[in-house]
Design a protein around this motif. Structure first.
Motif, PDB file in Angstrom:
ATOM      1  N   SER A   1       0.853  -1.187   0.000  1.00 53.95           N
ATOM      2  CA  SER A   1       0.000   0.000   0.000  1.00 53.95           C
ATOM      3  C   SER A   1       0.889   1.236   0.000  1.00 53.95           C
ATOM      4  N   ILE A   2       0.326   2.336  -0.454  1.00 53.19           N
ATOM      5  CA  ILE A   2       1.069   3.584  -0.521  1.00 53.19           C
ATOM      6  C   ILE A   2       0.185   4.717  -0.008  1.00 53.19           C
ATOM      7  N   ARG A   3       0.800   5.637   0.693  1.00 53.97           N
ATOM      8  CA  ARG A   3       0.109   6.829   1.165  1.00 53.97           C
ATOM      9  C   ARG A   3       0.935   8.025   0.726  1.00 53.97           C
ATOM     10  N   PHE A   4       0.311   8.885  -0.056  1.00 52.13           N
ATOM     11  CA  PHE A   4       0.994  10.065  -0.561  1.00 52.13           C
ATOM     12  C   PHE A   4       0.934  11.172   0.477  1.00 52.13           C
ATOM     13  N   ARG A   5       2.075  11.771   0.771  1.00 51.57           N
ATOM     14  CA  ARG A   5       2.164  12.821   1.783  1.00 51.57           C
ATOM     15  C   ARG A   5       2.331  14.205   1.171  1.00 51.57           C
ATOM     16  N   LYS A   6       3.095  14.286   0.094  1.00 50.37           N
ATOM     17  CA  LYS A   6       3.395  15.581  -0.524  1.00 50.37           C
ATOM     18  C   LYS A   6       3.723  15.323  -1.996  1.00 50.37           C
ATOM     19  N   PRO A   7       3.259  16.177  -2.895  1.00 50.98           N
ATOM     20  CA  PRO A   7       3.572  15.965  -4.312  1.00 50.98           C
ATOM     21  C   PRO A   7       5.083  15.971  -4.561  1.00 50.98           C
ATOM     22  N   GLY A   8       5.529  15.051  -5.398  1.00 50.83           N
ATOM     23  CA  GLY A   8       6.953  14.967  -5.743  1.00 50.83           C
ATOM     24  C   GLY A   8       7.263  15.864  -6.916  1.00 50.83           C
TER      25      GLY A   8
ATOM     26  N   PHE B   1       7.263  -4.348   5.799  1.00 49.52           N
ATOM     27  CA  PHE B   1       8.355  -3.389   5.678  1.00 49.52           C
ATOM     28  C   PHE B   1       7.774  -2.014   5.375  1.00 49.52           C
ATOM     29  N   ARG B   2       8.284  -1.006   6.053  1.00 54.00           N
ATOM     30  CA  ARG B   2       7.840   0.372   5.837  1.00 54.00           C
ATOM     31  C   ARG B   2       8.952   1.153   5.141  1.00 54.00           C
ATOM     32  N   LEU B   3       8.579   1.858   4.109  1.00 57.77           N
ATOM     33  CA  LEU B   3       9.525   2.595   3.277  1.00 57.77           C
ATOM     34  C   LEU B   3       9.024   4.010   3.045  1.00 57.77           C
ATOM     35  N   GLN B   4       9.935   4.881   2.629  1.00 53.85           N
ATOM     36  CA  GLN B   4       9.548   6.263   2.324  1.00 53.85           C
ATOM     37  C   GLN B   4      10.288   6.752   1.096  1.00 53.85           C
ATOM     38  N   TRP B   5       9.579   7.481   0.258  1.00 52.56           N
ATOM     39  CA  TRP B   5      10.207   8.258  -0.807  1.00 52.56           C
ATOM     40  C   TRP B   5      10.469   9.634  -0.211  1.00 52.56           C
ATOM     41  N   VAL B   6      11.731  10.047  -0.203  1.00 53.72           N
ATOM     42  CA  VAL B   6      12.101  11.338   0.369  1.00 53.72           C
ATOM     43  C   VAL B   6      12.928  12.138  -0.628  1.00 53.72           C
ATOM     44  N   ASP B   7      12.902  13.464  -0.472  1.00 54.59           N
ATOM     45  CA  ASP B   7      13.743  14.313  -1.319  1.00 54.59           C
ATOM     46  C   ASP B   7      15.103  14.517  -0.653  1.00 54.59           C
TER      47      ASP B   7
END
Length: 176
Positions: free
Chosen positions: A96-103, A135-141
Motif C-alpha cells: 500500500s502507498i500513502r501520498f504525503r506531498k507531491p513529488g 516493511f515500511r519505506l519512504q520516498w524522500v527528497d
C-alpha cells in the motif's frame, strides 16, 4: 551526488554491480522511471532514485504515484531471496502507498535488512515453517522531506514447508 542519508559503510561488489546494472535495464523496471543507485555486496542494502521527467510526471506536473509505487516494487523480495538462499521461498503478498506531498524533485528510497531482522525471520521459519514481515519505506527528497510512505508485506517460508502447504492447489492447469 547522492544525499547524505544514502551514505553507507557497505560496499558494492562486481557481482552486485552487475546485478544492479541488469535490473536497471530490465524492461519492466525501466518503465517505472526508477533507478537503482546502489546494491550492496551482501544484498542487505539498496538505494533507489526516482526523477521527475517525461516518463514519470503526471497531468499536474508532479511525479506520478504509479511510478513511486512501481519503482519500489520487487526489492525486499529480491533482497530476502539473495540473503536467505535457495532453501527459502519469498513472495510479495501485498503493498500500500500513502501520498504525503507531491513529488516535484528527485526522490530517494533506502532499503535495509538488519542482522536482527534476518535472525528473526530464520527463527520464525525454523519454528513455524513460514512467516510474514511488513516493511515500511519512504520516498524522500534531498532535504529528507517525506513524499510517500509505503508498506510491503512479504511471505517467507522454508521451501519444503511451502511445497507441502501448496500441494495440488497450485499445480499448473497444464500438468496432468
Amino acid at each position: 551526488m547522492k544525499p547524505a542519508f544514502l551514505q553507507t559503510n557497505r560496499t558494492e561488489s562486481f557481482r552486485s554491480w552487475r546485478f544492479r546494472t541488469l535490473m536497471n535495464w530490465y524492461p519492466m523496471y525501466v518503465g517505472t522511471g526508477g533507478k537503482i543507485l546502489f546494491w550492496s555486496a551482501d544484498s542487505r542494502e539498496v538505494h533507489l532514485r526516482l526523477r521527475r521527467n517525461i516518463w514519470t510526471y503526471n497531468y499536474v506536473g508532479t511525479i506520478f504515484g504509479g511510478s513511486m509505487f512501481a519503482a519500489s516494487d520487487p526489492f525486499y523480495m529480491l533482497m530476502l531471496l539473495r540473503v536467505l538462499g535457495h532453501g527459502f521461498v519469498v513472495w510479495d503478498k501485498s503493498a500500500s502507498i500513502r501520498f504525503r506531498k507531491p513529488g516535484r524533485t528527485t526522490l530517494y528510497m533506502r532499503y535495509e535488512l538488519t542482522d536482527e531482522l534476518i535472525d528473526s525471520i530464520r527463527s520464525d521459519v525454523a519454528t513455524h515453517g513460514q512467516t510474514e514481515r511488513t516493511f515500511r519505506l519512504q520516498w524522500v527528497d534531498e532535504a529528507g522531506t517525506v513524499h510517500a510512505e509505503l508498506e510491503r508485506l512479504c511471505y517467507i517460508a522454508d521451501k519444503t514447508h511451502y511445497e507441502q502447504q501448496k500441494g495440488d492447489r497450485q499445480r499448473s492447469r497444464f500438468q496432468r
